[in-house]
Design an enzyme around this catalytic site. Structure first.
Site, PDB file in Angstrom:
ATOM      1  N   VAL A 248     100.990 -68.568-133.722  1.00 36.08           N
ATOM      2  CA  VAL A 248     100.652 -67.211-134.182  1.00 36.08           C
ATOM      3  C   VAL A 248     100.273 -67.245-135.662  1.00 36.08           C
ATOM      4  O   VAL A 248      99.341 -66.549-136.087  1.00 36.08           O
ATOM      5  CB  VAL A 248     101.818 -66.223-133.914  1.00 36.08           C
ATOM      6  CG1 VAL A 248     101.521 -64.854-134.526  1.00 36.08           C
ATOM      7  CG2 VAL A 248     102.065 -66.078-132.415  1.00 36.08           C
ATOM      8  N   GLY A 249     100.947 -68.104-136.444  1.00 41.05           N
ATOM      9  CA  GLY A 249     100.645 -68.213-137.875  1.00 41.05           C
ATOM     10  C   GLY A 249      99.183 -68.559-138.130  1.00 41.05           C
ATOM     11  O   GLY A 249      98.558 -68.020-139.048  1.00 41.05           O
TER      12      GLY A 249
ATOM     13  N   GLU B 279     108.509 -78.730-131.536  1.00 42.51           N
ATOM     14  CA  GLU B 279     109.652 -77.944-131.982  1.00 42.51           C
ATOM     15  C   GLU B 279     110.288 -77.304-130.747  1.00 42.51           C
ATOM     16  O   GLU B 279     109.709 -76.415-130.138  1.00 42.51           O
ATOM     17  CB  GLU B 279     109.195 -76.851-132.954  1.00 42.51           C
ATOM     18  CG  GLU B 279     110.337 -75.988-133.420  1.00 42.51           C
ATOM     19  CD  GLU B 279     109.925 -74.931-134.434  1.00 42.51           C
ATOM     20  OE1 GLU B 279     108.999 -74.151-134.146  1.00 42.51           O
ATOM     21  OE2 GLU B 279     110.538 -74.879-135.509  1.00 42.51           O
TER      22      GLU B 279
ATOM     23  N   LYS C 181     107.866 -55.477-140.217  1.00 39.09           N
ATOM     24  CA  LYS C 181     107.985 -55.438-138.759  1.00 39.09           C
ATOM     25  C   LYS C 181     109.014 -56.468-138.290  1.00 39.09           C
ATOM     26  O   LYS C 181     108.796 -57.668-138.400  1.00 39.09           O
ATOM     27  CB  LYS C 181     106.642 -55.773-138.093  1.00 39.09           C
ATOM     28  CG  LYS C 181     106.678 -55.452-136.596  1.00 39.09           C
ATOM     29  CD  LYS C 181     105.641 -56.198-135.789  1.00 39.09           C
ATOM     30  CE  LYS C 181     106.128 -57.542-135.318  1.00 39.09           C
ATOM     31  NZ  LYS C 181     107.228 -57.496-134.343  1.00 39.09           N
TER      32      LYS C 181
ATOM     33  N   GLY D 254     107.256 -67.402-138.289  1.00 43.07           N
ATOM     34  CA  GLY D 254     107.288 -67.479-136.830  1.00 43.07           C
ATOM     35  C   GLY D 254     106.647 -68.765-136.361  1.00 43.07           C
ATOM     36  O   GLY D 254     106.696 -69.790-137.053  1.00 43.07           O
ATOM     37  N   SER D 255     106.004 -68.696-135.221  1.00 40.38           N
ATOM     38  CA  SER D 255     105.447 -69.914-134.623  1.00 40.38           C
ATOM     39  C   SER D 255     104.161 -70.340-135.339  1.00 40.38           C
ATOM     40  O   SER D 255     103.429 -69.509-135.877  1.00 40.38           O
ATOM     41  CB  SER D 255     105.146 -69.673-133.148  1.00 40.38           C
ATOM     42  OG  SER D 255     104.199 -68.637-132.994  1.00 40.38           O
ATOM     43  N   THR D 256     103.891 -71.624-135.319  1.00 32.94           N
ATOM     44  CA  THR D 256     102.674 -72.157-135.928  1.00 32.94           C
ATOM     45  C   THR D 256     101.446 -71.579-135.225  1.00 32.94           C
ATOM     46  O   THR D 256     100.439 -71.250-135.859  1.00 32.94           O
ATOM     47  CB  THR D 256     102.697 -73.696-135.887  1.00 32.94           C
ATOM     48  OG1 THR D 256     103.787 -74.135-136.714  1.00 32.94           O
ATOM     49  CG2 THR D 256     101.418 -74.306-136.424  1.00 32.94           C
TER      50      THR D 256
ATOM     51  N   CYS E  70     114.085 -73.049-137.999  1.00 33.77           N
ATOM     52  CA  CYS E  70     112.904 -73.843-138.355  1.00 33.77           C
ATOM     53  C   CYS E  70     113.289 -75.084-139.139  1.00 33.77           C
ATOM     54  O   CYS E  70     112.536 -76.048-139.167  1.00 33.77           O
ATOM     55  CB  CYS E  70     111.903 -72.989-139.113  1.00 33.77           C
ATOM     56  SG  CYS E  70     112.626 -72.029-140.442  1.00 33.77           S
TER      57      CYS E  70
ATOM     58  N   GLU F   3     105.496 -69.155-143.050  1.00 35.14           N
ATOM     59  CA  GLU F   3     106.652 -70.027-142.846  1.00 35.14           C
ATOM     60  C   GLU F   3     106.710 -70.304-141.355  1.00 35.14           C
ATOM     61  O   GLU F   3     107.025 -69.414-140.566  1.00 35.14           O
ATOM     62  CB  GLU F   3     107.950 -69.351-143.304  1.00 35.14           C
ATOM     63  CG  GLU F   3     108.017 -69.025-144.788  1.00 35.14           C
ATOM     64  CD  GLU F   3     108.154 -70.240-145.701  1.00 35.14           C
ATOM     65  OE1 GLU F   3     108.237 -71.384-145.203  1.00 35.14           O
ATOM     66  OE2 GLU F   3     108.148 -70.040-146.925  1.00 35.14           O
TER      67      GLU F   3
HETATM   68  P1  NAP Z   1     106.086 -65.579-132.668  1.00 33.67           P
HETATM   69  O1  NAP Z   1     105.309 -65.068-131.526  1.00 33.67           O
HETATM   70  O2  NAP Z   1     105.397 -66.392-133.698  1.00 33.67           O
HETATM   71  O3  NAP Z   1     106.780 -64.288-133.351  1.00 33.67           O
HETATM   72  C1  NAP Z   1     107.115 -64.150-134.714  1.00 33.67           C
HETATM   73  C2  NAP Z   1     106.790 -62.746-135.197  1.00 33.67           C
HETATM   74  O4  NAP Z   1     105.375 -62.541-135.136  1.00 33.67           O
HETATM   75  C3  NAP Z   1     107.385 -61.641-134.334  1.00 33.67           C
HETATM   76  O5  NAP Z   1     107.744 -60.545-135.149  1.00 33.67           O
HETATM   77  C4  NAP Z   1     106.245 -61.276-133.427  1.00 33.67           C
HETATM   78  O6  NAP Z   1     106.362 -59.974-132.905  1.00 33.67           O
HETATM   79  C5  NAP Z   1     105.076 -61.388-134.370  1.00 33.67           C
HETATM   80  N1  NAP Z   1     103.782 -61.579-133.712  1.00 33.67           N
HETATM   81  C6  NAP Z   1     103.525 -62.125-132.504  1.00 33.67           C
HETATM   82  N2  NAP Z   1     102.203 -62.101-132.237  1.00 33.67           N
HETATM   83  C7  NAP Z   1     101.606 -61.527-133.300  1.00 33.67           C
HETATM   84  C8  NAP Z   1     100.245 -61.199-133.625  1.00 33.67           C
HETATM   85  N3  NAP Z   1      99.240 -61.488-132.809  1.00 33.67           N
HETATM   86  N4  NAP Z   1      99.995 -60.597-134.802  1.00 33.67           N
HETATM   87  C9  NAP Z   1     100.988 -60.320-135.668  1.00 33.67           C
HETATM   88  N5  NAP Z   1     102.285 -60.585-135.404  1.00 33.67           N
HETATM   89  C10 NAP Z   1     102.592 -61.184-134.246  1.00 33.67           C
HETATM   90  O7  NAP Z   1     107.324 -66.404-132.183  1.00 33.67           O
HETATM   91  P2  NAP Z   1     108.081 -66.249-130.762  1.00 33.67           P
HETATM   92  O8  NAP Z   1     107.051 -66.035-129.667  1.00 33.67           O
HETATM   93  O9  NAP Z   1     109.135 -65.256-130.929  1.00 33.67           O
HETATM   94  O10 NAP Z   1     108.721 -67.688-130.619  1.00 33.67           O
HETATM   95  C11 NAP Z   1     107.957 -68.762-130.075  1.00 33.67           C
HETATM   96  C12 NAP Z   1     108.284 -70.066-130.768  1.00 33.67           C
HETATM   97  O11 NAP Z   1     107.970 -69.972-132.153  1.00 33.67           O
HETATM   98  C13 NAP Z   1     109.725 -70.492-130.767  1.00 33.67           C
HETATM   99  O12 NAP Z   1     110.107 -71.110-129.596  1.00 33.67           O
HETATM  100  C14 NAP Z   1     109.779 -71.399-131.975  1.00 33.67           C
HETATM  101  O13 NAP Z   1     109.335 -72.681-131.636  1.00 33.67           O
HETATM  102  C15 NAP Z   1     108.805 -70.762-132.927  1.00 33.67           C
HETATM  103  N6  NAP Z   1     109.467 -69.921-133.943  1.00 33.67           N
HETATM  104  C16 NAP Z   1     109.622 -70.404-135.182  1.00 33.67           C
HETATM  105  C17 NAP Z   1     110.258 -69.637-136.140  1.00 33.67           C
HETATM  106  C18 NAP Z   1     110.459 -70.124-137.523  1.00 33.67           C
HETATM  107  O14 NAP Z   1     111.347 -69.671-138.221  1.00 33.67           O
HETATM  108  N7  NAP Z   1     109.629 -71.019-138.001  1.00 33.67           N
HETATM  109  C19 NAP Z   1     110.740 -68.382-135.835  1.00 33.67           C
HETATM  110  C20 NAP Z   1     110.552 -67.889-134.538  1.00 33.67           C
HETATM  111  C21 NAP Z   1     109.908 -68.679-133.608  1.00 33.67           C
HETATM  112  P3  NAP Z   1     107.064 -59.698-131.480  1.00 33.67           P
HETATM  113  O15 NAP Z   1     108.063 -60.760-131.260  1.00 33.67           O
HETATM  114  O16 NAP Z   1     107.653 -58.381-131.643  1.00 33.67           O
HETATM  115  O17 NAP Z   1     105.941 -59.729-130.497  1.00 33.67           O
HETATM  116 MG    MG Z   2     105.315 -64.918-129.430  1.00 33.11          MG
END
Ligand code: NAP
Ligand code: MG
Length: 452
Positions: free
Chosen positions: A212-213, A356, A155, A208-210, A264, A230
């Site tokens: 959601v992780g 972050e 995805k 992604g974000s900590t 990240c 990650e």
């Molecule tokens: P995010 O919500 O953690 O999104 C990352 C991925 O997870 C996306 O594909 C997202 O899908 C998916 N996702 C979101 N909610 C989910 C759920 N409940 N179940 C399964 N998958 C889910 O990150 P973001 O909202 O885009 O960014 C927010 C912050 O996260 C950033 O400002 C940054 O601080 C951090 N971040 C860190 C990294 C990294 O490489 N460590 C990468 C991105 C963001 P959709 O986007 O399609 O909803």
């Molecule tokens: Mg998000």
């Protein structure tokens, strides 16, 4: 009912295309098709599976410019980065194409018989990709997972689905059987959620974000589902006075403002030994001013926009709380632009020092000695990467060992190589990607004892 998402060019805030988002039922159907494709894929002769991955790499290689162009438009990446990212997918496929023929088990001496181990694939692997590095993060998951004999559902982030969709088409063009790799554009709360809850998905790789992780990990616990995380980072660039301070200052902007800070591994904290602090800042300022922040459709751009209006709002909220010491330039007008900004911080409780930011913002603080540098670098719940600049290599190694993070570099900012393991300490993640052992993380080790 399925939705569509309008993909936006973040440099201009104009629509690029519409992408249909999968429903939960469609996600389930793709997962079930991937499950049905698994027996034949795992049973394929190792050399044949390796050959298909090499063909896939060759097809990606033939489309590097096309993929890069899509990423420049969809994610606002610079041309240099976007070409590197597409090339990284090719390189991961080639590297892990060596794995099917080398998934060695062991023969272990035991009494009464013969004991052997096997690395068996898990089944369907679900990969959830963020918007900051759509191509590499897809490749780091799919290449070793496929090599180990799993089928993959992937995805992409809603904001940046286009390169993943294209890579899915290229896989079929290269001859991968249908449903071995399925790209499913959709919302995290719909498609991503099904990867966590659907029992036929045997492992989730999340980047992604900590925040959601943690929810993904909790959801996976329900089925004791394997999970790799990650997550975020708050990494330090530690500069000792014995380093080439001018060179360290000249390279520092690239270690944090690359990809507009949406990385990240961004070195968003700079720690400078107090005796070199003023000299460092005096060299940092011209380096920041000289950074070419331009629409990335211009080949000479070194930094593009943020991914979205929302991300810009998040980043500017941090800047509103502090006084900016100096900043570089950014285009005006439409697009989600923030100028690269440098903040000096005294109080380690400052939000911009602790969280972050995921934008082109760096916080600088002096330190007194080696122990103080290590303590300040470790004063965070994150632990992903870091850099150490010193001409004393014994100190470089000591500090690298003392910093609680997964990826350290001495006199360099590079933290990602497909040959070496990548991942976080503490709340930066769980498990490792890349490196020689990555395929093992997509297998179960089975032990078989045969009585004499
Ligand atoms: P995010 O919500 O953690 O999104 C990352 C991925 O997870 C996306 O594909 C997202 O899908 C998916 N996702 C979101 N909610 C989910 C759920 N409940 N179940 C399964 N998958 C889910 O990150 P973001 O909202 O885009 O960014 C927010 C912050 O996260 C950033 O400002 C940054 O601080 C951090 N971040 C860190 C990294 C990294 O490489 N460590 C990468 C991105 C963001 P959709 O986007 O399609 O909803
Ligand atoms: Mg998000």
């Amino acid at each position: 009912m399925s939705d569509t998402h309008t993909v936006i060019n973040p440099a201009t805030a104009t629509p690029v295309t519409e992408v249909r988002l999968a429903t939960a039922d469609e996600a389930d159907a793709s997962i079930e098709a991937a499950h049905a494709a698994f027996p034949a894929w795992r049973a394929m002769a190792p050399g044949e599976r390796a050959g298909l991955l090499r063909r896939f790499a060759a097809v990606v290689d033939a489309h590097v410019d096309e993929l890069a162009e899509i990423e420049v438009r969809n994610a606002g990446h610079t041309w240099g980065n976007a070409r590197w990212e597409a090339g990284n997918v090719r390189d991961c496929l080639n590297y892990y194409a060596g794995a099917p023929e080398r998934l060695f088990g062991r023969q272990i001496p035991v009494p009464g018989g013969v004991d052997v181990t096997f690395h068996e694939p898990l089944g369907v692997v679900g990969i959830i990709v963020p918007w900051n590095f759509p191509m590499p993060i897809a490749g780091w998951g799919l290449a070793p997972a496929l090599a180990a004999g799993n089928t993959v559902v992937l995805k992409p982030a809603e904001l940046t689905p286009l390169t993943a969709i294209r890579i899915g088409e290229l896989a079929l063009e290269a001859g991968l059987p249908e449903h071995v790799l399925t790209v499913i554009p959709g919302k995290g709360s719909v498609v991503g959620e099904r990867f966590v809850t659907h029992p036929l998905v045997r492992k989730v790789c999340f980047t992604g974000s900590t925040e959601v992780g943690k929810r993904i990990m909790a959801g996976c616990a329900e089925q004791v589902k394997r999970v790799t995380l990650e997550l975020g980072g708050k990494s330090s660039n530690i500069v000792f006075a014995d380093a080439d301070v001018a060179a360290a200052a000249a390279s520092a902007p690239y270690a944090v403002f690359d990809n507009a800070g949406q990385d990240c591994c961004a070195r968003s904290r700079i720690l400078v030994e107090r005796s070199a602090y003023d000299k460092f800042l005096s060299h940092l300022e011209p380096a920041v001013s000289a950074l070419r922040v331009l629409d990335p459709s211009d080949e000479s751009s070194e930094m593009g926009p943020l991914i979205s209006a929302q991300q810009r709002t998040t980043v500017t909220a941090y800047l509103d709380e502090v006084s900016v010491a100096f900043s570089g330039s950014a285009p005006g007008g439409a697009g989600y632009w923030v100028a690269p900004s440098v903040v000096t911080v005294d109080d380690p409780g400052t939000r911009i020092w602790r969280e972050e930011v995921f934008g082109p913002v760096v916080a600088v603080m002096p330190f007194d000695d080696e122990a103080d540098a290590v303590a300040k670098a470790n004063d965070t719940e994150y632990g992903l990467s870091g850099s150490i600049f010193t001409t004393d290599l014994a100190r470089g190694l000591r500090v690298a060992r003392a910093v609680e993070a997964g990826n350290l570099s001495v006199n360099s900012h590079a933290s990602v190589r497909y040959w070496t393991p990548f991942g976080g300490y503490k709340q930066s993640g769980l498990g490792r990607e890349l490196g020689p052992d990555a395929p093992m993380a997509f297998t179960e080790e089975k032990n078989v004892f045969i009585a004499h």
